[in-house]
Design an enzyme around this catalytic site. Sequence first.
Site, PDB file in Angstrom:
ATOM      1  N   SER A  58       0.831  -1.201   0.000  1.00 32.09           N
ATOM      2  CA  SER A  58       0.000   0.000   0.000  1.00 32.09           C
ATOM      3  C   SER A  58       0.868   1.254   0.000  1.00 32.09           C
ATOM      4  CB  SER A  58      -0.910  -0.004   1.233  1.00 32.09           C
ATOM      5  OG  SER A  58      -1.796   1.092   1.190  1.00 32.09           O
ATOM      6  N   ASP A  59       0.330   2.306  -0.575  1.00 37.14           N
ATOM      7  CA  ASP A  59       1.003   3.599  -0.572  1.00 37.14           C
ATOM      8  C   ASP A  59      -0.064   4.689  -0.560  1.00 37.14           C
ATOM      9  OD1 ASP A  59       3.867   4.702  -0.885  1.00 37.14           O
ATOM     10  OD2 ASP A  59       2.670   5.978  -2.208  1.00 37.14           O
ATOM     11  N   THR A  60       0.221   5.792   0.121  1.00 37.74           N
ATOM     12  CA  THR A  60      -0.736   6.897   0.240  1.00 37.74           C
ATOM     13  C   THR A  60      -0.042   8.219  -0.029  1.00 37.74           C
ATOM     14  OG1 THR A  60      -2.017   5.675   1.887  1.00 37.74           O
ATOM     15  CG2 THR A  60      -2.373   8.050   1.800  1.00 37.74           C
ATOM     16  N   GLY A  95      -3.140   3.637  -2.840  1.00 39.33           N
ATOM     17  CA  GLY A  95      -3.069   2.529  -3.779  1.00 39.33           C
ATOM     18  C   GLY A  95      -2.819   1.260  -3.014  1.00 39.33           C
TER      19      GLY A  95
END
Length: 179
Positions: A58-60, A95
């Site tokens: 995950s990435d933000t 994501g």
Amino acid sequence: PRRKELLSQVGVVFEVIPSMEEEICKEKEPAKLVELLARQKAESVAAGVTGEYIVIGSDTVVTKDGEVLGKPSDKEEAFRMLYSLQGATHQVYSGVALVSCQNGEKEIRSFSVMTGVEVLPMEKQQIEGYIATGDCMDKAGAYGIQGCFAEYIKGIHGDYYNVVGLPLSRLMQELRRLL
């Protein structure tokens, strides 16, 4: 830590394996950017795992007026970010990538979620006071909605958990499809 809390909250049993992959991506469109970075992380971890598994990456990022705001490098950058966010609406993109290996079959799925966040106008002293808590330094956009910054959130349009850093509902739907 926030993602661990969220996964535990819904009863997911997991092991944390940090990705050592350097985050490199030339993509400028935020939804694609976070999805690609999440995929890089998940594929990097999956390369070192054997047997049956599902790896979640995950990435933000936070965006304001088309500019991507990552984690601030220092207090001055945190102030600039928060000053730009106050009194306005910005977007939070997360994501998520899932790399699944079940019965010898490998499958990769990824998606992104966007949530609009409206921040109340803030005085310089309020921004400095928040920065002094230290809560801003390890978070995209220099704030955490779940902490003391909550007093400045006027409203959100979309998934609250996405703003925390993991679109939990969508993730659980995707996980169920893989199981």
